[in-house]
Design an enzyme around this catalytic site. Sequence first.
Site, PDB file in Angstrom:
ATOM      1  N   GLY A  91       0.790  -1.218   0.000  1.00 27.09           N
ATOM      2  CA  GLY A  91       0.000   0.000   0.000  1.00 27.09           C
ATOM      3  C   GLY A  91       0.823   1.270   0.000  1.00 27.09           C
ATOM      4  O   GLY A  91       0.310   2.341  -0.358  1.00 27.09           O
ATOM      5  N   ARG A  92       2.100   1.180   0.375  1.00 25.30           N
ATOM      6  CA  ARG A  92       2.968   2.369   0.326  1.00 25.30           C
ATOM      7  C   ARG A  92       4.382   1.983  -0.094  1.00 25.30           C
ATOM      8  O   ARG A  92       5.358   2.628   0.273  1.00 25.30           O
ATOM      9  CB  ARG A  92       2.988   3.089   1.672  1.00 25.30           C
ATOM     10  CG  ARG A  92       3.448   2.256   2.856  1.00 25.30           C
ATOM     11  CD  ARG A  92       3.620   3.144   4.071  1.00 25.30           C
ATOM     12  NE  ARG A  92       3.937   2.383   5.268  1.00 25.30           N
ATOM     13  CZ  ARG A  92       4.366   2.924   6.403  1.00 25.30           C
ATOM     14  NH1 ARG A  92       4.537   4.238   6.472  1.00 25.30           N
ATOM     15  NH2 ARG A  92       4.619   2.179   7.455  1.00 25.30           N
ATOM     16  N   LYS A 130       9.541   1.775   0.677  1.00 24.68           N
ATOM     17  CA  LYS A 130       8.571   2.096   1.727  1.00 24.68           C
ATOM     18  C   LYS A 130       8.374   3.609   1.683  1.00 24.68           C
ATOM     19  O   LYS A 130       9.339   4.365   1.801  1.00 24.68           O
ATOM     20  CB  LYS A 130       9.100   1.649   3.087  1.00 24.68           C
ATOM     21  CG  LYS A 130       8.102   1.708   4.227  1.00 24.68           C
ATOM     22  CD  LYS A 130       8.726   1.079   5.472  1.00 24.68           C
ATOM     23  CE  LYS A 130       7.752   1.025   6.639  1.00 24.68           C
ATOM     24  NZ  LYS A 130       8.372   0.391   7.830  1.00 24.68           N
ATOM     25  N   GLY A 143       0.167   6.546   1.371  1.00 26.40           N
ATOM     26  CA  GLY A 143       1.295   5.869   0.734  1.00 26.40           C
ATOM     27  C   GLY A 143       2.647   6.436   1.088  1.00 26.40           C
ATOM     28  O   GLY A 143       3.649   6.129   0.434  1.00 26.40           O
ATOM     29  N   ARG A 196      14.976  -0.630   0.680  1.00 28.41           N
ATOM     30  CA  ARG A 196      15.676  -1.687   1.420  1.00 28.41           C
ATOM     31  C   ARG A 196      16.166  -2.752   0.451  1.00 28.41           C
ATOM     32  O   ARG A 196      15.549  -3.022  -0.589  1.00 28.41           O
ATOM     33  CB  ARG A 196      14.769  -2.306   2.484  1.00 28.41           C
ATOM     34  CG  ARG A 196      13.606  -3.096   1.945  1.00 28.41           C
ATOM     35  CD  ARG A 196      12.917  -3.905   3.043  1.00 28.41           C
ATOM     36  NE  ARG A 196      12.202  -3.063   3.977  1.00 28.41           N
ATOM     37  CZ  ARG A 196      10.894  -2.788   3.883  1.00 28.41           C
ATOM     38  NH1 ARG A 196      10.179  -3.261   2.880  1.00 28.41           N
ATOM     39  NH2 ARG A 196      10.301  -2.023   4.776  1.00 28.41           N
ATOM     40  N   ASP A 270       1.975 -10.982   7.038  1.00 28.34           N
ATOM     41  CA  ASP A 270       2.492 -10.214   5.904  1.00 28.34           C
ATOM     42  C   ASP A 270       3.848  -9.601   6.220  1.00 28.34           C
ATOM     43  O   ASP A 270       4.449  -8.965   5.349  1.00 28.34           O
ATOM     44  CB  ASP A 270       1.497  -9.129   5.478  1.00 28.34           C
ATOM     45  CG  ASP A 270       1.176  -8.162   6.595  1.00 28.34           C
ATOM     46  OD1 ASP A 270       0.798  -8.616   7.689  1.00 28.34           O
ATOM     47  OD2 ASP A 270       1.283  -6.936   6.387  1.00 28.34           O
ATOM     48  N   ASN A 271       4.352  -9.793   7.445  1.00 31.16           N
ATOM     49  CA  ASN A 271       5.657  -9.276   7.825  1.00 31.16           C
ATOM     50  C   ASN A 271       6.684 -10.381   8.016  1.00 31.16           C
ATOM     51  O   ASN A 271       7.756 -10.144   8.578  1.00 31.16           O
ATOM     52  CB  ASN A 271       5.558  -8.450   9.109  1.00 31.16           C
ATOM     53  CG  ASN A 271       4.959  -7.080   8.871  1.00 31.16           C
ATOM     54  OD1 ASN A 271       4.985  -6.574   7.755  1.00 31.16           O
ATOM     55  ND2 ASN A 271       4.402  -6.475   9.901  1.00 31.16           N
TER      56      ASN A 271
END
Length: 492
Positions: A91-92, A130, A143, A196, A270-271
């Site tokens: 989403g971002r 991110k 976002g 990242r 999701d992490n």
Amino acid sequence: MPVSPAYRPEPRFFDLGEEYGDAVRAAPFPQTTLRVRNDRAAATVGLDTLTDPEWVAHFGRFEPLPGQPGPIAMRYHGHQFRSYNPDLGDGRGFLAAQLREVSTRAQAASDRVGSERAPQAGRLLDLGTKGSGQTPWSRGGDGRLTLKGGVREVLAAAMLEAQGVPTSRAFSLIETGEALTRGDEPSPTRSAVLVRLSHSHIRFGTFQRAAYLRRPDMIEALVEHARSLYHPAVERGDAAGFLRAVVQASARLTARWIAAGFVHGVLNTDNLNVTGESFDYGPWRFLPHYEPGFTAAYFDHTGLYAFARQPEAVFWALTQLGGALKLIGDAEPLTEALNGFGDAYIGELRTAFLSRLGVLSLGEAADQRLMDATLALLREGGEALRWEPLFHDWFGGFASSARALGGPRGQHYQGETFDAFRFALFEHEPDRPERLEAPLFARAEPEEMLIDEVEAIWAAIDAHDDWGPLQAKLGRLDDLREALAQGQADTG
């Protein structure tokens, strides 16, 4: 030259097709001020030769790197605090590029013989973002990323890498000149976009989405994709073998978190990814002292992701991955693979504690005795004996006795619990004792990452645009990484 001969583009996620992600564009930012550039990480993928303007073009405006098709927002679902959410996805952020890491072992051999051949390629790595703007999965959000959030991720990744924890690396941080409003910090606040470098962004939730859609064909494609790229020792079509590999990698990651005294804070499905590498740092913290119930997120009211509950949280997430794989695999071998987590975790935890204390294994029984004695000493020490200083004082075992007993915590190193710890520690031979010659170990205090220092680093930036404390901290973390890894063979 924009890239070096070491640059090896290989955008493999895009091979999966349009059902797994969406082509997107980065937001047009009003400014792009380069704040952090990780040239050491960039050298591992052949991007250290970029000029600063080229760097900003690729990682601030996101002009595609050579051989890369452009950004894609990945689709996934996930459990958030154990509630299923089918409305997730990037989403971002987005996957900006995939490229091969230079094999440092092969390159070192090439350098020794004076070869002029191009560097050999190693692991497939992702450049993910991110704060790069809205995507189809933004769910009404802007976002964006706060500059403070970016600084915190830079610090977390650097500390964990120094300690040998599998982690993404903060590759780039660029301030973007927007005033953001956030409900959990003083607003308006400054904005940034982070890039990242990590081994994979394929999450447990990527598989959960395919299961939610009742698409075994998509799960099969994901397993084959991830198996071939990240766990090639697993045979084609072996869903249980793939799960077993992910379980082992996740056990190692969790054990390293615990030994580092690290609390991720948000262990949603999701992490967590299939390579067992920590990423997407939000409300993380490091333990000040032994406290099993210590939480990082202010919104974790029940302590679901507290320090000592992280193994439970990771295992629960793995069972969700296993549940998704049941659409293509038999339940019994998948269950057997999941049940291997406990033994794998304990074994990895013993190894992690030995690494933190800088000693060699003496066998399972002796290693367990040392780990138990270390935890007992930390537990007894309470708030008076901080987590990180114990490992600093006693790194290398017997060779550090005079340094530890004569240091600022000498008064804590007495009594029956300490005697048991010292006996267990002195059984073990030091691992590469030459590391104790590093200037780091001449200091009375270790390099820590407690919240007061993090806030002070941010305060200097926020109030005075003073980046000196951050750069100084990153320099000291480089010293820590080099001291702990001195003489260590490349395992990449």
